[in-house]
Design a protein around this motif. Structure first.
Motif, PDB file in Angstrom:
ATOM      1  N   ARG A  10      -2.260 -38.689  -0.694  1.00 47.41           N
ATOM      2  CA  ARG A  10      -2.598 -39.138  -2.038  1.00 47.41           C
ATOM      3  C   ARG A  10      -1.348 -39.270  -2.882  1.00 47.41           C
ATOM      4  N   CYS A  37     -16.259 -42.549  -7.695  1.00 44.56           N
ATOM      5  CA  CYS A  37     -16.301 -42.084  -9.076  1.00 44.56           C
ATOM      6  C   CYS A  37     -14.882 -41.933  -9.611  1.00 44.56           C
ATOM      7  N   VAL A  38     -14.752 -42.176 -10.908  1.00 47.71           N
ATOM      8  CA  VAL A  38     -13.506 -41.901 -11.610  1.00 47.71           C
ATOM      9  C   VAL A  38     -13.839 -41.045 -12.824  1.00 47.71           C
ATOM     10  N   ASP A  39     -13.204 -39.890 -12.926  1.00 44.84           N
ATOM     11  CA  ASP A  39     -13.388 -39.012 -14.080  1.00 44.84           C
ATOM     12  C   ASP A  39     -12.161 -39.112 -14.975  1.00 44.84           C
ATOM     13  N   ARG A  40     -12.407 -39.436 -16.239  1.00 50.01           N
ATOM     14  CA  ARG A  40     -11.318 -39.508 -17.218  1.00 50.01           C
ATOM     15  C   ARG A  40     -11.759 -38.727 -18.456  1.00 50.01           C
ATOM     16  N   ARG A  44     -17.226 -40.456 -17.089  1.00 50.50           N
ATOM     17  CA  ARG A  44     -17.301 -40.642 -15.637  1.00 50.50           C
ATOM     18  C   ARG A  44     -17.817 -42.045 -15.322  1.00 50.50           C
ATOM     19  N   THR A  78      -5.433 -46.481 -11.335  1.00 49.04           N
ATOM     20  CA  THR A  78      -6.152 -45.231 -11.535  1.00 49.04           C
ATOM     21  C   THR A  78      -6.759 -44.818 -10.204  1.00 49.04           C
ATOM     22  N   THR A  81     -11.694 -40.214  -8.237  1.00 52.16           N
ATOM     23  CA  THR A  81     -11.905 -38.771  -8.196  1.00 52.16           C
ATOM     24  C   THR A  81     -12.647 -38.391  -6.923  1.00 52.16           C
ATOM     25  N   SER A  82     -13.557 -39.278  -6.502  1.00 57.03           N
ATOM     26  CA  SER A  82     -14.288 -39.087  -5.253  1.00 57.03           C
ATOM     27  C   SER A  82     -14.698 -40.461  -4.732  1.00 57.03           C
ATOM     28  N   VAL A  95     -10.690 -40.670  -0.957  1.00 61.96           N
ATOM     29  CA  VAL A  95     -10.386 -39.296  -1.337  1.00 61.96           C
ATOM     30  C   VAL A  95     -10.571 -38.339  -0.162  1.00 61.96           C
TER      31      VAL A  95
END
Length: 389
Positions: A10, A37-40, A44, A78, A81-82, A95
């Protein structure tokens, strides 16, 4: 072996880009698959999508819905996240597999909203930047750039700087630069937003024609429903970080799944539950409508769509009306829309109603006025509400 170099970590690897293969024919071009998923912070984005070779996916959504986050994830700006992003058999971001391909190593062309042309380079060298950054010689890069300028009918702009070209010309330069890198995925971020209405109309047709020649998947992010309807083969609507509707443009326009989509296409949308045996839908916000309802939907959660032009406005309660839907309301506002006036009526249910300017004058419509609305049951279509149980 994969066609593009990726990394098993990564952590971003060396910035030197791998060699790219020439663009293949549409039968061998890769598909795009995203499940991630992207967490910011507190936001989400959770999205699952597929885009086939040569297909244009239009992504719509209100401000803050997650459209830009999706585009950044696809471009590698970006990290997920998963989940994973695959282009063909190649993992661009995975990921669980600890794979992340940084932006400069992805076979992706990106056209920004403001084009981001290099102001110190002329048009020819702006386009030549893509092959040059991939290791091609300066001479070869300029030869390739010249061929793309010919293809986009802007060869005469070669020696001009970005400040010396129009918005429509700059858009074609930006697209030529993106395609000169022989990408296998093309990302368009509000490509017509910076243009005035007249230029946008002209360039939209030209852009659609050029996209038809691109054999890879295309993701078009826009807030303009007309742009999406005209240019996309399929639409994906995102709200609050999740996909709320997906389908062909005509399907989405005819059967919107949310208030946001309904407003985009100019329709009245009501949620409720169908009543057994009567065709009546009890609406969540009060009132009811008799609608054309599939028998299989009786007792189920449904949405009812009603065109503003299918509603008739009266200043007195109509007698002996053939319409099965008759209800009172109060005029809240009037808005001129080119050749018609859109009247916002508050009632149970509230509604947008389209009338002619002559009707406004004849009926002396004004805010605060009490009116009656009628609509035929055949004009109100009920269908399953997939957004709620």
């Amino acid at each position: 072996p994969s066609r593009w170099t990726s990394t098993s970590s990564r952590r971003p690897p060396s910035s030197s880009p791998p060699p790219r293969p020439p663009a293949g024919d549409p039968r061998t071009e890769p598909s795009l698959r995203v499940d991630g998923c992207v967490d910011r912070g507190d936001f989400r984005l959770e999205v699952s999508l597929r885009v086939g070779p040569g297909e244009v996916l239009g992504v719509l959504g209100p401000n803050g819905a997650g459209k830009s986050t999706l585009l950044r994830a696809l471009a590698g700006l970006t990290a997920l996240t998963s989940g994973s992003i695959h282009l063909g058999d190649v993992a661009l971001d995975d990921v669980s597999g600890e794979t992340f391909v940084p932006p400069q190593r992805r076979p992706v062309g990106l056209v920004f909203q403001n084009y981001r042309l290099f102001p110190h380079l002329d048009v020819l060298d702006n386009v030549a930047f893509a092959p040059r950054s991939q290791g091609a010689s300066r001479r070869r890069s300029r030869e390739l750039a010249g061929s793309w300028l010919e293809r986009f009918s802007i060869r005469e702009l070669a020696s001009r700087r970005p400040a010396q070209v129009s918005g429509g010309q700059a858009q074609r330069v930006a697209l030529a630069r993106a395609l000169a890198g022989q990408p296998h995925l093309l990302l368009l971020d509000e490509p017509l937003a910076a243009m005035d209405a007249r230029t946008r109309l002209d360039v939209r047709t030209t852009l659609r024609r050029h996209l038809a020649d691109f054999t890879g998947p295309v993701v078009l992010v826009t807030h303009d429903p007309l742009e999406a309807m005209v240019m996309a083969d399929r639409l994906l609507v995102i709200e609050h970080g999740r996909v709320v509707q997906e389908g062909a443009p005509a399907q989405v326009a005819r059967r919107p799944a949310t208030d946001y989509v309904a407003r985009l296409v100019g329709l009245n949308l009501y949620a409720g539950r169908s009543d057994p045996g009567t065709g009546t839908v009890a609406l969540d916000d009060g009132g009811s409508l008799v609608a054309t309802t599939d028998a299989a939907l009786v007792g189920d959660r449904v949405l009812v769509v009603l065109r503003p032009s299918a509603i008739t406005l009266h200043t007195e309660q109509p007698e002996h009306s053939s319409s099965r839907n008759v209800w009172p309301g109060t005029v809240d506002s009037l808005e001129l829309l080119t050749d018609r006036v859109r009247v916002q009526v508050v009632g149970r249910p509230s509604a947008l109603v389209d009338v002619t300017p002559a009707a406004v004058a004849e009926l002396r419509l004004q805010p605060g006025q009490d009116v009656w609305l009628t609509a035929k049951a055949t004009e109100a279509e009920a269908y399953p509400d997939v957004t709620r149980g």
